[in-house]
Design a protein around this motif. Structure first.
Motif, PDB file in Angstrom:
ATOM      1  N   ARG A 167       4.001   1.707  -1.255  1.00  0.00           N
ATOM      2  CA  ARG A 167       4.731   1.362  -2.582  1.00  0.00           C
ATOM      3  C   ARG A 167       3.721   2.105  -3.717  1.00  0.00           C
ATOM      4  O   ARG A 167       4.074   3.052  -4.438  1.00  0.00           O
ATOM      5  N   ALA A 168       2.375   1.706  -3.426  1.00  0.00           N
ATOM      6  CA  ALA A 168       1.351   2.244  -4.534  1.00  0.00           C
ATOM      7  C   ALA A 168       1.150   3.759  -4.301  1.00  0.00           C
ATOM      8  O   ALA A 168       1.043   4.500  -5.110  1.00  0.00           O
ATOM      9  N   ARG A 169       1.099   4.199  -2.856  1.00  0.00           N
ATOM     10  CA  ARG A 169       0.730   5.461  -2.349  1.00  0.00           C
ATOM     11  C   ARG A 169       1.870   6.481  -2.971  1.00  0.00           C
ATOM     12  O   ARG A 169       1.641   7.520  -3.554  1.00  0.00           O
TER      13      ARG A 169
ATOM     14  N   SER B 295       0.791  -1.465  -0.188  1.00  0.00           N
ATOM     15  CA  SER B 295      -0.020  -0.186   0.018  1.00  0.00           C
ATOM     16  C   SER B 295       0.782   1.277  -0.113  1.00  0.00           C
ATOM     17  O   SER B 295       0.525   2.332  -0.743  1.00  0.00           O
TER      18      SER B 295
ATOM     19  N   ARG C  99       3.246   2.497  -7.641  1.00  0.00           N
ATOM     20  CA  ARG C  99       3.789   0.908  -8.014  1.00  0.00           C
ATOM     21  C   ARG C  99       2.824   0.263  -7.284  1.00  0.00           C
ATOM     22  O   ARG C  99       2.595   0.008  -6.161  1.00  0.00           O
ATOM     23  N   THR C 100       2.440  -0.823  -8.029  1.00  0.00           N
ATOM     24  CA  THR C 100       1.748  -2.112  -7.413  1.00  0.00           C
ATOM     25  C   THR C 100       2.390  -3.246  -7.144  1.00  0.00           C
ATOM     26  O   THR C 100       1.818  -4.197  -6.571  1.00  0.00           O
TER      27      THR C 100
END
Length: 86
Positions: A78-80, A76, A84-85
């Motif tokens: 990394r995505a925020r 979460s 990146r997912t």
């Protein structure tokens, strides 16, 4: 997880100062740390440094379930932060 809260308070303070308005950011003094134990087990400690006369903490025993929680936490962030997912 402590650094994330501290960074949020710092950026709020810096933006308020640059704009000349709003209250400074305040760090709640709470956070959590994941602890690797091997064999796919992770423990967690939740600590509160500022609410009482002395720091308090809750220890969550190592488990495979906490490994999944830690992986979700990392994904979460990394995505925020980076979009990146993986």
């Amino acid at each position: 997880m402590f650094a994330e809260g501290a960074a949020r308070a710092l950026t709020t303070s810096l933006i308020a100062r640059l704009r000349g308005d709003g209250p400074p950011g305040v760090h709640a003094g709470t956070g959590s740390c994941y602890i690797e134990f091997g064999a796919d087990r992770i423990g967690r400690v939740d600590i509160d440094f500022l609410s009482g006369p002395a720091p308090t903490g809750i220890y969550r025993a190592p488990s495979v379930a906490l490994r999944a929680e830690k992986q979700h936490f990392g994904a979460s962030r990394r995505a925020r932060w980076f979009g990146r997912t993986s």
